[in-house]
Motif scaffolding. Sequence first.
Motif, mmCIF file in Angstrom:
data_model
loop_
_atom_site.group_PDB
_atom_site.id
_atom_site.type_symbol
_atom_site.label_atom_id
_atom_site.label_comp_id
_atom_site.label_asym_id
_atom_site.label_seq_id
_atom_site.Cartn_x
_atom_site.Cartn_y
_atom_site.Cartn_z
ATOM 1 N N ASP A 92 -11.254 -13.797 2.852
ATOM 2 C CA ASP A 92 -10.039 -13.884 2.033
ATOM 3 C C ASP A 92 -9.805 -12.605 1.241
ATOM 4 O O ASP A 92 -8.716 -12.015 1.287
ATOM 5 N N THR A 93 -10.824 -12.167 0.500
ATOM 6 C CA THR A 93 -10.666 -10.958 -0.315
ATOM 7 C C THR A 93 -10.512 -9.731 0.559
ATOM 8 O O THR A 93 -9.700 -8.838 0.261
ATOM 9 N N GLY A 94 -11.291 -9.672 1.652
ATOM 10 C CA GLY A 94 -11.212 -8.510 2.532
ATOM 11 C C GLY A 94 -9.846 -8.356 3.169
ATOM 12 O O GLY A 94 -9.292 -7.251 3.242
ATOM 13 N N LEU A 95 -9.275 -9.456 3.635
ATOM 14 C CA LEU A 95 -7.938 -9.398 4.218
ATOM 15 C C LEU A 95 -6.886 -9.058 3.170
ATOM 16 O O LEU A 95 -5.948 -8.300 3.433
ATOM 17 N N GLN A 96 -7.041 -9.627 1.969
ATOM 18 C CA GLN A 96 -6.080 -9.330 0.905
ATOM 19 C C GLN A 96 -6.096 -7.842 0.571
ATOM 20 O O GLN A 96 -5.027 -7.211 0.466
ATOM 21 N N LEU A 97 -7.291 -7.254 0.394
ATOM 22 C CA LEU A 97 -7.374 -5.832 0.067
ATOM 23 C C LEU A 97 -6.832 -4.987 1.214
ATOM 24 O O LEU A 97 -6.082 -4.024 0.986
ATOM 25 N N THR A 98 -7.195 -5.337 2.434
ATOM 26 C CA THR A 98 -6.729 -4.566 3.589
ATOM 27 C C THR A 98 -5.210 -4.559 3.672
ATOM 28 O O THR A 98 -4.582 -3.515 3.910
ATOM 29 N N ARG A 99 -4.597 -5.707 3.458
ATOM 30 C CA ARG A 99 -3.129 -5.799 3.552
ATOM 31 C C ARG A 99 -2.441 -5.079 2.389
ATOM 32 O O ARG A 99 -1.404 -4.431 2.579
ATOM 33 N N LEU A 100 -3.013 -5.200 1.197
ATOM 34 C CA LEU A 100 -2.440 -4.494 0.055
ATOM 35 C C LEU A 100 -2.465 -2.984 0.270
ATOM 36 O O LEU A 100 -1.478 -2.284 0.011
ATOM 37 N N LEU A 101 -3.597 -2.472 0.737
ATOM 38 C CA LEU A 101 -3.730 -1.033 0.882
ATOM 39 C C LEU A 101 -3.029 -0.515 2.129
ATOM 40 O O LEU A 101 -2.669 0.658 2.191
ATOM 41 N N ALA A 102 -2.819 -1.394 3.121
ATOM 42 C CA ALA A 102 -2.001 -0.983 4.263
ATOM 43 C C ALA A 102 -0.580 -0.655 3.821
ATOM 44 O O ALA A 102 0.088 0.202 4.409
ATOM 45 N N ALA A 103 -0.131 -1.344 2.764
ATOM 46 C CA ALA A 103 1.220 -1.110 2.238
ATOM 47 C C ALA A 103 1.240 -0.084 1.114
ATOM 48 O O ALA A 103 2.318 0.192 0.559
ATOM 49 N N ALA A 104 0.090 0.488 0.773
ATOM 50 C CA ALA A 104 0.043 1.441 -0.338
ATOM 51 C C ALA A 104 0.962 2.644 -0.143
ATOM 52 O O ALA A 104 1.629 3.080 -1.098
ATOM 53 N N PRO A 105 1.051 3.234 1.064
ATOM 54 C CA PRO A 105 2.003 4.343 1.217
ATOM 55 C C PRO A 105 3.440 3.952 0.910
ATOM 56 O O PRO A 105 4.211 4.774 0.394
ATOM 57 N N ASP A 106 3.822 2.706 1.214
ATOM 58 C CA ASP A 106 5.175 2.257 0.866
ATOM 59 C C ASP A 106 5.405 2.361 -0.639
ATOM 60 O O ASP A 106 6.460 2.829 -1.092
ATOM 61 N N LEU A 107 4.418 1.919 -1.427
ATOM 62 C CA LEU A 107 4.545 1.980 -2.881
ATOM 63 C C LEU A 107 4.603 3.422 -3.354
ATOM 64 O O LEU A 107 5.449 3.786 -4.189
ATOM 65 N N VAL A 108 3.707 4.266 -2.842
ATOM 66 C CA VAL A 108 3.667 5.669 -3.272
ATOM 67 C C VAL A 108 4.994 6.361 -2.991
ATOM 68 O O VAL A 108 5.597 6.990 -3.883
ATOM 69 N N TYR A 109 5.472 6.258 -1.760
ATOM 70 C CA TYR A 109 6.702 6.976 -1.408
ATOM 71 C C TYR A 109 7.932 6.366 -2.064
ATOM 72 O O TYR A 109 8.913 7.077 -2.333
ATOM 73 N N GLN A 110 7.889 5.065 -2.362
ATOM 74 C CA GLN A 110 9.001 4.457 -3.094
ATOM 75 C C GLN A 110 9.052 4.973 -4.521
ATOM 76 O O GLN A 110 10.133 5.263 -5.050
ATOM 77 N N LEU A 111 7.888 5.110 -5.168
ATOM 78 C CA LEU A 111 7.854 5.669 -6.523
ATOM 79 C C LEU A 111 8.356 7.113 -6.527
ATOM 80 O O LEU A 111 9.077 7.528 -7.439
ATOM 81 N N ILE A 112 7.965 7.862 -5.507
ATOM 82 C CA ILE A 112 8.420 9.255 -5.410
ATOM 83 C C ILE A 112 9.942 9.305 -5.310
ATOM 84 O O ILE A 112 10.593 10.120 -5.985
ATOM 85 N N THR A 113 10.513 8.424 -4.502
ATOM 86 C CA THR A 113 11.967 8.385 -4.347
ATOM 87 C C THR A 113 12.656 7.889 -5.614
ATOM 88 O O THR A 113 13.622 8.505 -6.100
ATOM 89 N N ASP A 114 12.141 6.797 -6.174
ATOM 90 C CA ASP A 114 12.780 6.194 -7.343
ATOM 91 C C ASP A 114 12.812 7.130 -8.532
ATOM 92 O O ASP A 114 13.768 7.110 -9.323
ATOM 93 N N HIS A 115 11.768 7.934 -8.687
ATOM 94 C CA HIS A 115 11.651 8.780 -9.880
ATOM 95 C C HIS A 115 11.818 10.264 -9.556
ATOM 96 O O HIS A 115 11.542 11.101 -10.415
ATOM 97 N N ASP A 116 12.277 10.562 -8.345
ATOM 98 C CA ASP A 116 12.564 11.937 -7.933
ATOM 99 C C ASP A 116 11.378 12.861 -8.264
ATOM 100 O O ASP A 116 11.545 13.916 -8.876
#
Length: 425
Positions: A92-116
Amino acid sequence: MTSELSDSLWHKSCRETANAAALTQSAKADLAIIGGGYTGLSAALHAGQDGAKVRLIEAREIGWGGSGRNVGLVNAGMWLPPNDIIDRLGEDTGLQLTRLLAAAPDLVYQLITDHDIQCEPVRKGTLHCAHAPAGMTDLTNRYDQQKALGAPVQLLSRDETIARVGSDRVYGALFDPRAGTIQPLAYAKGLARAAVDAGAHIHENSPAISVTKTPDGWCVVTPKGKITAHNLIVATNAYSLPIEGMITPRVIPVHYFQAATEPLSHAQRHSILPNQEGCWDTALVMSSWRLDQAGRLIIGAMGDLGHPASGIHRSWLLRKLKRMFPQLSGLQLGQAWYGRIAMTAEYLPKIQSLGDTALVAFGYSGRGIGPGTVFGERMARSLLSGNPDCLPVPPVIHHHLPYAGLRQAYYETGASLTHLVKDRF
């Protein structure tokens, strides 16, 4: 020993600024944060956006630690393959962490776009390259595991990889289109700017001297001020300093160094990483290479340039460049810098609980950008909401890492011996 941040290419090419005055007064906050790297800054930004009163203190300048010395690869996941993460953490924890971090680039690049954020974002993917034919066994295993979880990765042949890298010293690669590269210091300073815009207060040159638990929360004392806050996040990772009343997270400090060429010519850029992927390899003593926005080739590996044997690493860099990219013959390496990685015995990040209102994050094991951004967001929202379920991993109460110093010596000795060998890289 750690190089000054000004030695880094990232310091010289950074287009973001985050000048913040030292803390010189007593202040109250909903959340106090110690550490001005990706984790602390992400926590400050997201807490500020949620309407919390935030105070962040950094002992030096924003990004002075690992965030300003990073390779700048925005990876989707940890260094370990998914099945190893699940084995260590449970399904459970391993899959949760894997899925969260698989989407980490989405968060990083969204923050870059949102805040220029002016941090040279390039999302063209990464290449995990086989350094020898045997490396393809590892990459095939990783490919199978990631495809089973729905990751859009591709396994490339040797010929395809040679064309994408511009070197015949690679034997295949795992391509991940979710990932990319950034200017890592500029990303940190851009997060700080965005956090201030969201209402957070950030203070540089304000080391925490002591931390005390109070009936209402926490009291953090600096040389010229103090913060009283209901919640506390400690996010110093590999650059922790002793703080009276506070645990120092136990990690294995592993050093990583880099150097940059002058900007490549148009013809050279056409043949080397023409698609601008960031790269690292499967070698036990890992190395990496990538381009920045100006077309400099940045190449690095495990090792400590502050070590007495640093000449071995510097000589290896020149050999590595010559053998991997002979078309760059005569091109010199310019500035070189290095930093520390916080490893754990499991090669996985940890959150340590100091009670219901304080969390300590550490141990990204060389994957600081995506995981740090995710962990900061999740820890801030967990503390402010009182809901531990949104944490990426369950917090631990105690953390022990025996023989950390011996393990550090093991890694540095291994890197030095590997780089001493003259007919290999």
